[in-house]
Design an enzyme around this catalytic site. Sequence first.
Site, PDB file in Angstrom:
ATOM      1  N   HIS A 161       2.706  -5.773  -7.663  1.00 35.12           N
ATOM      2  CA  HIS A 161       1.662  -5.774  -8.732  1.00 35.12           C
ATOM      3  C   HIS A 161       1.659  -7.050  -9.614  1.00 35.12           C
ATOM      4  O   HIS A 161       0.651  -7.632 -10.288  1.00 35.12           O
ATOM      5  CB  HIS A 161       1.896  -4.255  -9.502  1.00 35.12           C
ATOM      6  CG  HIS A 161       1.109  -3.107  -8.852  1.00 35.12           C
ATOM      7  ND1 HIS A 161       0.439  -2.279  -9.432  1.00 35.12           N
ATOM      8  CD2 HIS A 161       1.301  -2.925  -7.497  1.00 35.12           C
ATOM      9  CE1 HIS A 161       0.198  -1.545  -8.423  1.00 35.12           C
ATOM     10  NE2 HIS A 161       0.604  -1.755  -7.086  1.00 35.12           N
TER      11      HIS A 161
ATOM     12  N   GLY B 206      -0.556 -13.869 -11.193  1.00 30.27           N
ATOM     13  CA  GLY B 206       0.509 -14.315 -10.402  1.00 30.27           C
ATOM     14  C   GLY B 206       1.944 -13.830 -10.961  1.00 30.27           C
ATOM     15  O   GLY B 206       1.913 -13.067 -11.647  1.00 30.27           O
TER      16      GLY B 206
ATOM     17  N   ASP C  31       4.606 -13.665 -12.611  1.00 29.80           N
ATOM     18  CA  ASP C  31       4.740 -14.199 -14.040  1.00 29.80           C
ATOM     19  C   ASP C  31       5.291 -13.396 -14.815  1.00 29.80           C
ATOM     20  O   ASP C  31       5.185 -13.510 -16.048  1.00 29.80           O
ATOM     21  CB  ASP C  31       3.544 -15.076 -14.604  1.00 29.80           C
ATOM     22  CG  ASP C  31       2.354 -14.040 -15.071  1.00 29.80           C
ATOM     23  OD1 ASP C  31       2.634 -12.990 -14.649  1.00 29.80           O
ATOM     24  OD2 ASP C  31       1.401 -14.432 -15.338  1.00 29.80           O
TER      25      ASP C  31
ATOM     26  N   ASN D  31      -2.145   0.644 -12.691  1.00 31.53           N
ATOM     27  CA  ASN D  31      -0.707   0.738 -13.041  1.00 31.53           C
ATOM     28  C   ASN D  31      -0.017   1.984 -13.441  1.00 31.53           C
ATOM     29  O   ASN D  31       1.022   2.296 -13.641  1.00 31.53           O
ATOM     30  CB  ASN D  31      -0.332  -0.431 -13.986  1.00 31.53           C
ATOM     31  CG  ASN D  31      -0.258  -1.773 -13.426  1.00 31.53           C
ATOM     32  OD1 ASN D  31       0.035  -1.971 -12.350  1.00 31.53           O
ATOM     33  ND2 ASN D  31      -0.623  -2.607 -14.137  1.00 31.53           N
TER      34      ASN D  31
ATOM     35  N   HIS E 105       5.625   0.145   2.567  1.00 27.30           N
ATOM     36  CA  HIS E 105       5.349   1.463   2.485  1.00 27.30           C
ATOM     37  C   HIS E 105       6.402   2.463   3.295  1.00 27.30           C
ATOM     38  O   HIS E 105       6.136   3.762   3.448  1.00 27.30           O
ATOM     39  CB  HIS E 105       4.016   2.076   2.715  1.00 27.30           C
ATOM     40  CG  HIS E 105       2.896   1.585   1.506  1.00 27.30           C
ATOM     41  ND1 HIS E 105       1.474   1.500   1.523  1.00 27.30           N
ATOM     42  CD2 HIS E 105       3.194   0.878   0.384  1.00 27.30           C
ATOM     43  CE1 HIS E 105       0.983   1.059   0.432  1.00 27.30           C
ATOM     44  NE2 HIS E 105       2.332   0.594  -0.448  1.00 27.30           N
TER      45      HIS E 105
HETATM   46  C1  HEM Z   1      -1.937  -3.301   1.405  1.00 26.31           C
HETATM   47  C2  HEM Z   1      -2.479  -2.704   0.242  1.00 26.31           C
HETATM   48  C3  HEM Z   1      -1.788  -1.892  -0.581  1.00 26.31           C
HETATM   49  C4  HEM Z   1      -2.334  -0.568  -1.224  1.00 26.31           C
HETATM   50  C5  HEM Z   1      -3.820  -0.065  -1.019  1.00 26.31           C
HETATM   51  C6  HEM Z   1      -1.342   0.264  -1.941  1.00 26.31           C
HETATM   52  C7  HEM Z   1      -1.472   1.502  -2.418  1.00 26.31           C
HETATM   53  C8  HEM Z   1      -0.105   2.046  -2.958  1.00 26.31           C
HETATM   54  C9  HEM Z   1      -0.476   3.421  -3.622  1.00 26.31           C
HETATM   55  C10 HEM Z   1      -1.849   4.058  -3.850  1.00 26.31           C
HETATM   56  C11 HEM Z   1       0.838   3.757  -3.981  1.00 26.31           C
HETATM   57  C12 HEM Z   1       1.214   5.226  -4.419  1.00 26.31           C
HETATM   58  C13 HEM Z   1       1.284   5.041  -5.822  1.00 26.31           C
HETATM   59  C14 HEM Z   1       1.455   6.345  -6.505  1.00 26.31           C
HETATM   60  O1  HEM Z   1       0.732   7.478  -6.204  1.00 26.31           O
HETATM   61  O2  HEM Z   1       2.348   6.688  -7.191  1.00 26.31           O
HETATM   62  C15 HEM Z   1       1.555   2.756  -3.300  1.00 26.31           C
HETATM   63  C16 HEM Z   1       3.101   2.959  -3.448  1.00 26.31           C
HETATM   64  C17 HEM Z   1       3.980   1.798  -3.125  1.00 26.31           C
HETATM   65  N1  HEM Z   1       3.643   0.441  -2.685  1.00 26.31           N
HETATM   66 FE1  HEM Z   1       1.816   0.066  -2.091  1.00 26.31          FE
HETATM   67  N2  HEM Z   1      -0.218  -0.459  -1.621  1.00 26.31           N
HETATM   68  C18 HEM Z   1      -0.541  -1.559  -1.077  1.00 26.31           C
HETATM   69  C19 HEM Z   1       0.402  -2.773  -0.638  1.00 26.31           C
HETATM   70  C20 HEM Z   1       1.949  -2.886  -1.134  1.00 26.31           C
HETATM   71  C21 HEM Z   1       2.651  -3.836  -1.087  1.00 26.31           C
HETATM   72  C22 HEM Z   1       2.370  -5.336  -0.487  1.00 26.31           C
HETATM   73  C23 HEM Z   1       3.595  -3.653  -1.635  1.00 26.31           C
HETATM   74  C24 HEM Z   1       5.246  -4.411  -1.839  1.00 26.31           C
HETATM   75  C25 HEM Z   1       5.446  -5.408  -0.906  1.00 26.31           C
HETATM   76  C26 HEM Z   1       3.760  -2.325  -1.690  1.00 26.31           C
HETATM   77  C27 HEM Z   1       4.604  -1.529  -2.116  1.00 26.31           C
HETATM   78  C28 HEM Z   1       4.721  -0.080  -2.714  1.00 26.31           C
HETATM   79  C29 HEM Z   1       5.929   0.743  -2.608  1.00 26.31           C
HETATM   80  C30 HEM Z   1       7.274   0.301  -2.591  1.00 26.31           C
HETATM   81  C31 HEM Z   1       5.672   1.901  -3.338  1.00 26.31           C
HETATM   82  C32 HEM Z   1       6.257   3.086  -3.610  1.00 26.31           C
HETATM   83  C33 HEM Z   1       6.185   3.262  -5.238  1.00 26.31           C
HETATM   84  C34 HEM Z   1       7.542   4.262  -5.759  1.00 26.31           C
HETATM   85  O3  HEM Z   1       7.907   5.172  -5.049  1.00 26.31           O
HETATM   86  O4  HEM Z   1       7.710   3.928  -7.087  1.00 26.31           O
HETATM   87  N3  HEM Z   1       2.581  -1.696  -1.569  1.00 26.31           N
HETATM   88  N4  HEM Z   1       1.079   1.732  -2.815  1.00 26.31           N
HETATM   89  C1  LIG Z   2       5.056   2.634 -16.265  1.00 22.91           C
HETATM   90  C2  LIG Z   2       3.745   2.408 -17.318  1.00 22.91           C
HETATM   91  O1  LIG Z   2       3.673   1.685 -18.143  1.00 22.91           O
HETATM   92  N1  LIG Z   2       2.603   3.037 -17.054  1.00 22.91           N
HETATM   93  C3  LIG Z   2       1.218   3.312 -17.911  1.00 22.91           C
HETATM   94  C4  LIG Z   2       0.302   2.875 -17.061  1.00 22.91           C
HETATM   95  O2  LIG Z   2      -0.780   2.905 -17.709  1.00 22.91           O
HETATM   96  C5  LIG Z   2      -1.292   4.218 -18.482  1.00 22.91           C
HETATM   97  C6  LIG Z   2      -2.752   4.173 -19.240  1.00 22.91           C
HETATM   98  O3  LIG Z   2      -3.608   3.737 -18.182  1.00 22.91           O
HETATM   99  C7  LIG Z   2       0.125   4.530 -19.303  1.00 22.91           C
HETATM  100  O4  LIG Z   2      -0.221   5.951 -19.727  1.00 22.91           O
HETATM  101  C8  LIG Z   2       1.228   4.541 -18.559  1.00 22.91           C
HETATM  102  O5  LIG Z   2       2.298   4.803 -19.433  1.00 22.91           O
END
Ligand code: HEM
Ligand SMILES: CC(=O)N[C@H]1CO[C@H](CO)[C@@H](O)[C@@H]1O
Length: 332
Positions: A72, A78, A80, A99, A199
């Site tokens: 993200h 970038g 940063d 986020n 993922h």
């Molecule tokens: C290709 C397009 C991508 C989409 C549409 C996408 C979307 C998402 C979404 C919707 C979640 C779930 C967030 C939640 O509900 O808490 C997620 C989780 C995650 N994504 Fe992606 N993502 C993408 C690419 C990536 C990339 C490139 C990375 C890292 C190299 C990444 C790493 C992760 C990780 C590690 C999680 C789990 C986060 C956690 O457990 O705290 N994702 N992603």
């Molecule tokens: C981890 C974090 O800072 N999450 C924030 C993401 O954005 C929402 C508002 O859109 C905040 O409430 C969260 O704390």
Amino acid sequence: MEVRRSRSLIMLTLVIMVLTVMGNFRGYDAQLTENFYAETCPNVEFIVKQSVSTKFIQTFTTIPSTLRLFFHDCFVEGCDASVMIASPNGDAEKDSDDNLSLAGDGFDTVIKAKQAIEAQCPGVVSCADILALAARDVVVLAGGPDFKVELGRRDGLISKASRVTGKLPQPTAHLDELNSLFAKNNLTQLDMIALSGAHTLGFSHCSRFANRIYSFTQSNPIDPSLDSNYAEQLKASCPQDVDPSIAIDMDPVTPRAFDNAYYQNLVNKKGLFTSDQVLFSISESQSTVQEFANSPDAFNGAFITAMIKLGRVGVKTGSAGEIRKDCTAFNS
Ligand code: HEM
Ligand SMILES: CC(=O)N[C@H]1CO[C@H](CO)[C@@H](O)[C@@H]1O
Ligand SMILES: *[C@@H]1O[C@H](CO)[C@@H](O)[C@H](O)[C@H]1NC(C)=O
């Protein structure tokens, strides 16, 4: 006639040489290097690794949250560390809707590592570099491949929720949208497929895929590209109209291991998001998914290449930006 011709050829050659040298200088200036802190903070890698390991022992979430935070950060303004900034008004990059689900542990990982670094080499190492190192370290902690991280990023001076819009991929995205968003960040379809392998770790909130199990179309509430048993499992874990804070494993097979099970899941119609499953259901990307499902080495190699390229996105180097003292606030 001949003389004039060769003279203009010499001139042309000179012009090209000068342009090449200028180009190189610019390139050199903007380039990251693996040993950037060799003189100024020789133990940077070790200190960050120690700090990340300590945090990991406290909570597994350290791993997926840090990896996602790096992604993200790089995709908006970038790599940063702009995602790290906390605004008293709640309008910084991390406050954007996209986020909302960034887990606090990722932020905490960087904050802790920065504190450890500042104790030994104050004012030298950027938060952006610490996040890049920590993202590599968590991949290794989860059993993924090790690789060298390029360094020399500086911390950004802009962090605005309003500037996040449209820069991060949505879980409902199709192949074309994913490709164009990644292309804007100098990443190919191959890089995109390899990075999606992240993922294999972590959690998703039910709301991010509920459409695929409850309201796909009027006549077909369940997305037909989803395995029907898996769809039933998802419905059991994510009943309609309940606690929005429920999050489930994105890789139902080996949720805590960085492996190629993600691609095997896609082959078995067990990709959680539309953006995951399209990688296999569309013929343009299917062969890459099949290759990664068959070969951990092919996946690991492509993942390393793509992570290094991701780490170059929009970086500030030289005298651009700053070296933040506190990763959550601009230096004043
Ligand atoms: C290709 C397009 C991508 C989409 C549409 C996408 C979307 C998402 C979404 C919707 C979640 C779930 C967030 C939640 O509900 O808490 C997620 C989780 C995650 N994504 Fe992606 N993502 C993408 C690419 C990536 C990339 C490139 C990375 C890292 C190299 C990444 C790493 C992760 C990780 C590690 C999680 C789990 C986060 C956690 O457990 O705290 N994702 N992603
Ligand atoms: C981890 C974090 O800072 N999450 C924030 C993401 O954005 C929402 C508002 O859109 C905040 O409430 C969260 O704390
Ligand atoms: C993509 O690469 C080009 C050429 O190296 C560079 O000028 C541009 O800034 C890069 N874009 C991003 C988002 O990093």
